[in-house]
Design a protein around this motif. Structure first.
Motif, short mmCIF file in Angstrom:
data_model
loop_
_atom_site.label_atom_id
_atom_site.label_comp_id
_atom_site.label_asym_id
_atom_site.label_seq_id
_atom_site.Cartn_x
_atom_site.Cartn_y
_atom_site.Cartn_z
N ILE A 6 -20.45 -0.16 13.69
CA ILE A 6 -21.19 -1.37 13.37
C ILE A 6 -20.21 -2.37 12.74
CG2 ILE A 6 -22.97 -2.37 11.88
CD1 ILE A 6 -24.54 0.25 12.25
N ALA A 8 -20.60 -5.47 10.84
CA ALA A 8 -21.68 -6.20 10.16
C ALA A 8 -21.52 -7.71 10.23
CB ALA A 8 -21.77 -5.74 8.70
N GLU A 9 -20.30 -8.22 10.09
CA GLU A 9 -20.13 -9.68 10.07
C GLU A 9 -20.54 -10.34 11.38
OE1 GLU A 9 -15.89 -7.99 10.71
OE2 GLU A 9 -17.63 -7.48 9.52
N GLN A 11 -23.06 -8.79 13.25
CA GLN A 11 -24.34 -8.13 13.54
C GLN A 11 -24.24 -7.38 14.87
OE1 GLN A 11 -26.80 -11.73 13.12
NE2 GLN A 11 -27.79 -10.68 11.40
N LEU A 13 -23.25 -3.90 17.17
CA LEU A 13 -23.13 -2.46 17.33
C LEU A 13 -22.33 -2.21 18.60
CD1 LEU A 13 -24.02 0.56 16.84
CD2 LEU A 13 -25.97 0.03 18.32
N ALA A 38 -29.15 0.78 9.02
CA ALA A 38 -28.19 -0.29 9.35
C ALA A 38 -28.52 -0.94 10.69
CB ALA A 38 -26.77 0.26 9.36
N MET A 41 -30.30 -4.67 11.16
CA MET A 41 -29.61 -5.96 11.12
C MET A 41 -28.85 -6.29 12.41
SD MET A 41 -26.27 -4.95 10.99
CE MET A 41 -25.08 -5.86 10.09
N ILE A 42 -28.86 -5.37 13.36
CA ILE A 42 -28.12 -5.56 14.60
C ILE A 42 -28.84 -6.54 15.52
CG2 ILE A 42 -27.34 -4.39 16.72
CD1 ILE A 42 -25.71 -3.71 14.19
#
Length: 130
Positions: A6, A8-9, A11, A13, A38, A41-42
């Motif tokens: 992932i 995150a910055e 979003q 996967l 988690a 937020m993807i």
């Protein structure tokens, strides 16, 4: 074998499916992944199958779509199925067409990593060196 990362910055996967991965292993992975907090937020997914040796068939793709529809995210997603040229590309396109009206996912099948990133609106990632 299936793994994921992932970012995150973005979003984002990124799943990597390589070698021999039986359909039941893939379906279990999808179910477990959707339960990961988690995942909520993807908004973008790259399914990298360029090194996949297993050749899924139409029935397998229907099972994948059924599991994904049961565990569907609560928000819209964009997905790229990144494949090697040949049969897996054709199966990626089949998934793209079969899932069109069944999942809230805008999907592109391609064998071009740059096209994949452009479709998702992501830059600064080298998919070959993660």
């Amino acid at each position: 074998m299936i793994s994921y990362k992932i970012i995150a910055e973005h979003q984002l996967l990124i799943t990597t499916n390589e070698g021999e991965t039986p359909i039941d292993e893939l379906l279990e992975f999808i179910s477990r992944l959707r339960q990961n907090p988690a995942f909520s937020m993807i908004t973008k997914i790259i399914s990298d199958s360029r090194r996949l040796k297993t050749e899924y068939n139409r029935g397998d793709i229907e099972r994948i779509i059924a599991v994904q529809s049961q565990a569907s995210a609560k928000h819209e997603l964009k997905r790229v199925i990144l494949t090697a040229p040949g049969l897996n590309y054709g199966l990626g396109r089949m998934y793209e067409m079969m899932s069109e009206n069944k999942l809230p996912i805008d999907t592109l099948a391609t064998d071009d990593p740059n096209e994949a990133l452009e479709f998702l609106g992501v830059s600064g990632i080298d998919l070959d060196n993660l």
